[in-house]
Design an enzyme around this catalytic site. Sequence first.
Site, PDB file in Angstrom:
ATOM      1  N   ASP A 213      -7.573  51.258 -26.357  1.00 59.51           N
ATOM      2  CA  ASP A 213      -8.798  51.864 -26.859  1.00 59.51           C
ATOM      3  C   ASP A 213      -9.961  52.607 -26.569  1.00 59.51           C
ATOM      4  O   ASP A 213     -10.241  51.795 -25.877  1.00 59.51           O
ATOM      5  CB  ASP A 213      -8.650  52.201 -28.438  1.00 59.51           C
ATOM      6  CG  ASP A 213      -9.764  53.906 -28.830  1.00 59.51           C
ATOM      7  OD1 ASP A 213     -10.446  54.030 -28.458  1.00 59.51           O
ATOM      8  OD2 ASP A 213      -8.533  53.811 -30.575  1.00 59.51           O
ATOM      9  N   GLU A 240      -5.234  55.005 -25.262  1.00 56.31           N
ATOM     10  CA  GLU A 240      -5.656  56.214 -25.791  1.00 56.31           C
ATOM     11  C   GLU A 240      -7.346  56.994 -25.980  1.00 56.31           C
ATOM     12  O   GLU A 240      -8.146  56.419 -25.395  1.00 56.31           O
ATOM     13  CB  GLU A 240      -5.989  55.463 -27.257  1.00 56.31           C
ATOM     14  CG  GLU A 240      -6.595  56.001 -28.761  1.00 56.31           C
ATOM     15  CD  GLU A 240      -5.903  55.575 -29.492  1.00 56.31           C
ATOM     16  OE1 GLU A 240      -5.382  55.019 -29.965  1.00 56.31           O
ATOM     17  OE2 GLU A 240      -6.837  55.893 -30.615  1.00 56.31           O
ATOM     18  N   GLU A 268      -7.913  62.523 -31.647  1.00 63.33           N
ATOM     19  CA  GLU A 268      -8.602  61.717 -32.903  1.00 63.33           C
ATOM     20  C   GLU A 268     -10.120  62.511 -33.105  1.00 63.33           C
ATOM     21  O   GLU A 268     -10.587  62.925 -34.685  1.00 63.33           O
ATOM     22  CB  GLU A 268      -8.722  60.229 -33.025  1.00 63.33           C
ATOM     23  CG  GLU A 268     -10.229  59.547 -32.124  1.00 63.33           C
ATOM     24  CD  GLU A 268      -9.932  58.179 -32.408  1.00 63.33           C
ATOM     25  OE1 GLU A 268      -9.306  57.413 -32.317  1.00 63.33           O
ATOM     26  OE2 GLU A 268     -11.506  57.941 -32.605  1.00 63.33           O
ATOM     27  N   ASP A 291      -7.214  62.379 -36.670  1.00 61.13           N
ATOM     28  CA  ASP A 291      -7.828  62.306 -38.308  1.00 61.13           C
ATOM     29  C   ASP A 291      -7.270  63.223 -39.564  1.00 61.13           C
ATOM     30  O   ASP A 291      -8.107  64.365 -39.420  1.00 61.13           O
ATOM     31  CB  ASP A 291      -9.023  61.695 -38.011  1.00 61.13           C
ATOM     32  CG  ASP A 291      -9.745  60.601 -38.994  1.00 61.13           C
ATOM     33  OD1 ASP A 291      -9.663  59.206 -38.877  1.00 61.13           O
ATOM     34  OD2 ASP A 291     -10.324  60.806 -40.087  1.00 61.13           O
ATOM     35  N   HIS A 318      -4.752  58.779 -36.280  1.00 65.99           N
ATOM     36  CA  HIS A 318      -6.082  57.759 -36.853  1.00 65.99           C
ATOM     37  C   HIS A 318      -6.399  57.733 -38.716  1.00 65.99           C
ATOM     38  O   HIS A 318      -6.315  58.381 -38.972  1.00 65.99           O
ATOM     39  CB  HIS A 318      -7.512  58.498 -36.100  1.00 65.99           C
ATOM     40  CG  HIS A 318      -8.467  57.920 -36.151  1.00 65.99           C
ATOM     41  ND1 HIS A 318      -9.563  58.339 -36.803  1.00 65.99           N
ATOM     42  CD2 HIS A 318      -8.543  57.174 -35.288  1.00 65.99           C
ATOM     43  CE1 HIS A 318     -10.149  56.703 -36.147  1.00 65.99           C
ATOM     44  NE2 HIS A 318     -10.061  56.334 -35.351  1.00 65.99           N
ATOM     45  N   GLU A 338      -0.895  54.005 -38.583  1.00 65.44           N
ATOM     46  CA  GLU A 338      -2.262  53.166 -38.179  1.00 65.44           C
ATOM     47  C   GLU A 338      -3.133  52.732 -39.181  1.00 65.44           C
ATOM     48  O   GLU A 338      -3.646  52.664 -40.230  1.00 65.44           O
ATOM     49  CB  GLU A 338      -3.433  54.126 -37.373  1.00 65.44           C
ATOM     50  CG  GLU A 338      -5.043  52.843 -36.633  1.00 65.44           C
ATOM     51  CD  GLU A 338      -5.987  53.629 -35.935  1.00 65.44           C
ATOM     52  OE1 GLU A 338      -5.933  55.131 -35.951  1.00 65.44           O
ATOM     53  OE2 GLU A 338      -6.764  52.552 -35.204  1.00 65.44           O
TER      54      GLU A 338
END
Length: 394
Positions: A213, A240, A268, A291, A318, A338
């Site tokens: 990430d 990511e 996200e 998200d 996310h 996740e």
Amino acid sequence: MLPKIKHVRAFVARGAGADYHDQGEGHWIDDHIATPMSRYPEYRQSRQSFGINVLGTLVVEIEAEDGTIGFAVTTGGEPAAFIVEKHLSRFLEGRNPVEVEKIWDQMYFSTQYYGRKGLVVNAISGVDLALWDLLGKLRDEPVYHMLGGAVRDELQFYATGARPDLAKEMGFIGGKLPLHHGPAEGLEGMDKNIAQLAEMRSRCGDDFWLMLDCWMSLDLDYATRLAQRAYNECGLKWIEEALSPDDYWGYAALKKNAPTGLLVTTGEHEATRWGFRMLMDMECCDIIQPDVGWCGGVTELTKIANYADSKGVMMVPHGSSVYSYHFVITRHNSPFAEFLMMHPGPTEVVPMFAPQLLGEPIPEKGRMRASALDKPGFGVELNPEVPLHRPYPR
Ligand SMILES: C[C@H](O)[C@H](O)CC(=O)C(=O)O
Ligand SMILES: [Mg+2]
């Protein structure tokens, strides 16, 4: 006929929870993680130093005339509370709670001149999620039933945190590590990133998914070189959020440059059907990661997910705890979810938004049965022990 909406209230809560970066000292999530601010040495060691946790959690409550209360938590804190109380509440109070589409449309287009993304869409998401929670509580149905029902019996999770090796022992299907060193730390930083990933690969074995990430911290050249080395030397599964969310062109180039077999993921910090359409039409990534609490809520996520499905793009939201679980279980193009490891180590599985929610389910051996979601609404309650502040009462 359902009871009408009587009142909308917005609160702020501090500390761990939906604003999951608002943690105490020594937490893995604030330990020298590469960010767009890492080019300034004074903001490199800690994300809290540049204000990542400045907003805190936004709590939205929507009360119906019969006293039923739906609620949701997301980030956005005091400025989002202002937007909810002073602007968005007018589109709900006195309305029928089934009007989710019209309410969303009015919230979005009435704020478009100062909104469209970021904080305003966080606030809209919080209201939208609270409205779905209220609807579920009024109808005595879990949100995932209202979204069409489960397409499988259980959710499977990968874990995000500093210890993929422990996540593997706990039964997760993969582990996503934060990247620690950005371009400003040069080749030495790049070597350290690769060494850390290689160490995790040796601890986790060849078959376990390992992801990186990058939290918007890289430029295209660095991201391309990192992607190539991390894939060739350590079998990375995906890279990511390597670039700025505004750099659609960079993402399209990264996806072209990345080695075949390595997935490019992002989204996200993207919002709405229009933002995700850019990512998908410009072929920026293999997996989109909205998200649920930031992209526009469940009402907007449905549109994003349908477009992704029609394009054959995978959508793996996310974080976002129960708001994501209720959605992912209803979709074939979201085959796993996740789980953000919010234990400081992270050496144990703790609820993602702890301590703000009561009844927040957690994966066991990396999985969660659909039946864990079988409660009205999103199936959680606000923890009364978490202090709430209402900055703009009406
Ligand atoms: C670990 C990442 O830097 C960030 O805090 C969380 C995130 O981006 C993710 O879970 O994805
Ligand atoms: Mg991320």
